[in-house]
Design a protein around this motif. Structure first.
Motif, PDB file in Angstrom:
ATOM      1  N   ARG A 116       0.867  -1.194   0.000  1.00 27.23           N
ATOM      2  CA  ARG A 116       0.000   0.000   0.000  1.00 27.23           C
ATOM      3  C   ARG A 116       0.895   1.232   0.000  1.00 27.23           C
ATOM      4  O   ARG A 116       1.961   1.246   0.621  1.00 27.23           O
ATOM      5  CB  ARG A 116      -0.971   0.028   1.177  1.00 27.23           C
ATOM      6  N   PRO A 120      -2.312   5.457   7.457  1.00 21.79           N
ATOM      7  CA  PRO A 120      -3.500   5.822   8.235  1.00 21.79           C
ATOM      8  C   PRO A 120      -3.631   7.323   8.489  1.00 21.79           C
ATOM      9  O   PRO A 120      -4.741   7.838   8.560  1.00 21.79           O
ATOM     10  CB  PRO A 120      -3.301   5.078   9.562  1.00 21.79           C
ATOM     11  N   LYS A 217      17.018  -5.545   3.807  1.00 22.87           N
ATOM     12  CA  LYS A 217      15.996  -6.351   4.484  1.00 22.87           C
ATOM     13  C   LYS A 217      16.338  -6.518   5.971  1.00 22.87           C
ATOM     14  O   LYS A 217      15.477  -6.362   6.837  1.00 22.87           O
ATOM     15  CB  LYS A 217      15.901  -7.723   3.811  1.00 22.87           C
ATOM     16  N   GLU A 221      13.975  -5.375   9.119  1.00 20.86           N
ATOM     17  CA  GLU A 221      13.442  -6.311  10.115  1.00 20.86           C
ATOM     18  C   GLU A 221      13.587  -5.739  11.518  1.00 20.86           C
ATOM     19  O   GLU A 221      12.932  -6.180  12.460  1.00 20.86           O
ATOM     20  CB  GLU A 221      14.187  -7.652  10.037  1.00 20.86           C
ATOM     21  N   ASP A 222      14.472  -4.764  11.626  1.00 19.87           N
ATOM     22  CA  ASP A 222      14.798  -4.249  12.956  1.00 19.87           C
ATOM     23  C   ASP A 222      14.408  -2.784  13.181  1.00 19.87           C
ATOM     24  O   ASP A 222      14.001  -2.417  14.279  1.00 19.87           O
ATOM     25  CB  ASP A 222      16.302  -4.422  13.160  1.00 19.87           C
ATOM     26  N   THR A 224      12.673   0.686  13.590  1.00 21.45           N
ATOM     27  CA  THR A 224      11.306   1.126  13.903  1.00 21.45           C
ATOM     28  C   THR A 224      11.259   2.657  13.925  1.00 21.45           C
ATOM     29  O   THR A 224      10.403   3.255  14.583  1.00 21.45           O
ATOM     30  CB  THR A 224      10.844   0.566  15.275  1.00 21.45           C
ATOM     31  N   LYS A 264       7.378   4.921  15.280  1.00 24.45           N
ATOM     32  CA  LYS A 264       6.836   4.807  16.646  1.00 24.45           C
ATOM     33  C   LYS A 264       6.990   3.405  17.225  1.00 24.45           C
ATOM     34  O   LYS A 264       6.029   2.831  17.767  1.00 24.45           O
ATOM     35  CB  LYS A 264       5.347   5.196  16.654  1.00 24.45           C
ATOM     36  N   GLY A 265       8.165   2.834  17.064  1.00 28.40           N
ATOM     37  CA  GLY A 265       8.444   1.551  17.707  1.00 28.40           C
ATOM     38  C   GLY A 265       7.917   0.332  16.974  1.00 28.40           C
ATOM     39  O   GLY A 265       7.999  -0.787  17.478  1.00 28.40           O
ATOM     40  N   VAL A 266       7.362   0.529  15.771  1.00 25.81           N
ATOM     41  CA  VAL A 266       6.836  -0.595  14.981  1.00 25.81           C
ATOM     42  C   VAL A 266       7.671  -0.689  13.698  1.00 25.81           C
ATOM     43  O   VAL A 266       8.015   0.338  13.120  1.00 25.81           O
ATOM     44  CB  VAL A 266       5.348  -0.354  14.628  1.00 25.81           C
ATOM     45  N   ILE A 267       8.013  -1.909  13.260  1.00 22.47           N
ATOM     46  CA  ILE A 267       8.776  -2.019  12.011  1.00 22.47           C
ATOM     47  C   ILE A 267       7.902  -1.622  10.818  1.00 22.47           C
ATOM     48  O   ILE A 267       6.668  -1.638  10.903  1.00 22.47           O
ATOM     49  CB  ILE A 267       9.354  -3.443  11.785  1.00 22.47           C
ATOM     50  N   HIS A 269       6.447  -2.939   8.278  1.00 22.83           N
ATOM     51  CA  HIS A 269       6.081  -4.258   7.746  1.00 22.83           C
ATOM     52  C   HIS A 269       5.576  -4.174   6.320  1.00 22.83           C
ATOM     53  O   HIS A 269       5.675  -5.145   5.569  1.00 22.83           O
ATOM     54  CB  HIS A 269       5.046  -4.925   8.653  1.00 22.83           C
ATOM     55  N   LEU A 272       8.808  -3.883   4.269  1.00 26.70           N
ATOM     56  CA  LEU A 272       9.547  -5.145   4.411  1.00 26.70           C
ATOM     57  C   LEU A 272       8.907  -6.276   3.603  1.00 26.70           C
ATOM     58  O   LEU A 272       9.600  -7.025   2.912  1.00 26.70           O
ATOM     59  CB  LEU A 272       9.630  -5.523   5.897  1.00 26.70           C
ATOM     60  N   GLY A 273       7.578  -6.393   3.671  1.00 28.48           N
ATOM     61  CA  GLY A 273       6.889  -7.440   2.921  1.00 28.48           C
ATOM     62  C   GLY A 273       7.132  -7.306   1.427  1.00 28.48           C
ATOM     63  O   GLY A 273       7.437  -8.279   0.738  1.00 28.48           O
ATOM     64  N   CYS A 276      10.709  -8.228   0.515  1.00 29.13           N
ATOM     65  CA  CYS A 276      10.901  -9.684   0.488  1.00 29.13           C
ATOM     66  C   CYS A 276      10.331 -10.275  -0.807  1.00 29.13           C
ATOM     67  O   CYS A 276      10.878 -11.236  -1.349  1.00 29.13           O
ATOM     68  CB  CYS A 276      10.233 -10.344   1.690  1.00 29.13           C
TER      69      CYS A 276
END
Lengths: 313, 313
Positions: A116, A120, A217, A221-222, A224, A264-267, A269, A272-273, A276
């Protein structure tokens, strides 16, 4: 920030190797380059330009970003007031490293990463617009889409540069064959016959595209710190150098940071997806090319077939 | 497929440890279990039930699925006609392994993986409904959401089982603290004081949750057979056994396959991204717990402070 002198302005020109985004042609607003290796990107007035500048400022001073990751980002030299390419007068421009300037005939892919491009925090209108385009292109299905490209096909044929409409209509099948054509010596012949002969030296090897993607990658993965929405990987190399056997290191740079938000502390994703997914595609081209080169070698080393009368063919 | 006898039917009961989905209570349709360790899930009439049955049939015979991955899926014993729990008469049920039946007081989290639960092949209505819920929950922001849970808090307090509305309102902050409470001996005291004392034995270790998640991740980086939309990871263990020092292996199972579609040569980047995000959260709880246990040890080993008069405190 400084104001460019008109003698300096005269040296500015439309980038030769821009494969996506707005072009500074026909009186339109777009980025410019100079001969010293700098890229001037007009700051978009709707806040996006300032967001991108803010990203570069935050990124360049963030000690949490490891050194080996910084090489994947263009160097930023701040901002500068310049005559805009559309003749509208002085406009703030982001001053960046012109990342392809050292290449003579680069083959380039602009790959927008993520399933996407919206986030948000954006407005409902923006989300619906992005979502519609994400579904229409390969963004949702593949986790990435090719946003632009040029493939150098040789002195005579020059570049293959599909238009914006063609690029936006690329299917999964097209993407797969472009990733093959990108590293083929016979890319001009047609999709079906791509020989992928440059795959081992461009996608493979310790300094190849695949290793670079894997390094990115591991960071994604790490990390954030940032979420990179609607951001592209620019993948490029000089085919002519490779054809001549010179060492040419293929490069990857992340570009377009107008929609980066705090992690804010979230990878990230979403990025990353998609990354990959691209890695899987590139790995497949590479392993196919290895298999076919082993097959070719086995074929060429096969002993001749002996006929009844003892003659070998 | 077989038809259940009424004597057999009498042995069926409402699952004790179901944390998400429709419950077979108050005359509603829901899954049932028996004493032999089987779980009977009514086939939903809108085609979803048949899709899930078709998935299990395809999955169980697909030789591309490695053996070490099969253990993450419930065993399927086909389908059976049973009296539905809502009294509507005979209905086809999917017959599955009752995966938590061997646990006496399992703590369970149902974690729906992916930053979107919809897929391009679905209807526009379904997509809008999912998208709205994905944005309202942590699905978009985290790449996963907790869809249900029960935490065993001891003989006296029993279980903490937040209701559906509470679960759907979980924020990133809530998710982080639930992942801590899940492995804490003092989960009933409150979020802030979670001691995470079971983190090393449940999340950590060679048979722990983190290693299992990493094993799944490696498969998802490669497999292009299935895309698991709206699918959950059920994570569970028996806290009482762990408290008593018995070896209790925490388990992960993938469940809910009504929205699985063919991967068509593309990895499930949506599931993979969410899985990596969950892995990051679990890793953080684990490393925090290690740090605090080192800190505790250092504190307890600190030599006493000597005062001027030579007395040690």
């Amino acid at each position: 920030m400084s104001i460019a002198h008109s003698s300096f302005y005269n040296m500015l020109k439309v980038p030769e190797h821009q494969v996506a985004g707005h072009l500074a042609v026909d009186g339109k607003l777009g980025p410019l380059v100079d001969d010293s290796g700098r890229f001037y990107k007009p700051l978009q007035g709707d806040g996006r330009g300032n967001k991108e500048l803010a990203f570069y400022e935050s990124f360049s001073s963030d000690t949490r970003v490891p050194d080996h990751i910084r090489k994947y980002f263009p160097v930023c030299y701040g901002s500068q007031l310049l005559e805009a390419s559309n003749g509208s007068g002085l406009l703030h421009h982001l001053v960046l490293q012109d990342i392809v300037s050292s290449h003579r005939n680069p083959s380039i892919m602009d790959v927008k990463i993520g399933s996407r491009t919206w986030y948000p925090e954006a407005s409902d209108n923006y989300i619906q617009k992005c979502l519609e385009k994400d579904r229409r292109t390969t963004t949702v299905s593949l986790g990435f889409r090719i946003a632009g490209l040029q493939l150098y096909e040789g002195k005579e044929s020059g570049y293959w540069r599909p238009g914006r409409k063609e690029v936006q209509s690329f299917t999964v099948y097209n993407v797969r064959s472009i990733l093959r054509r990108f590293v083929s010596s016979n890319s001009s012949i047609g999709n079906e016959n791509s020989d992928c002969s440059f795959a081992p030296s461009i996608y493979g090897g310790s300094a190849g595209i695949l290793e670079q993607l894997l390094e990115l990658k591991a960071w994604f993965e790490d990390q954030t710190i940032y979420h990179f929405h609607s951001c592209s990987l620019l993948i490029f190399f000089d085919k002519e150098s490779v054809s001549k056997g010179s060492a040419s290191v293929p490069e990857i740079k992340l570009i377009d940071f107008a929609h980066v938000v705090e992690g804010k502390g979230v990878i990230d994703h979403n990025f990353l997806g998609g990354l990959c997914s691209l890695i899987k595609f590139v790995s497949e081209v590479l392993s196919d090319s290895k298999e076919s080169s082993i097959k070719d070698r086995v074929e060429s080393e096969k002993p001749g077939i002996c006929t009844d009368n003892g003659n070998c063919q």
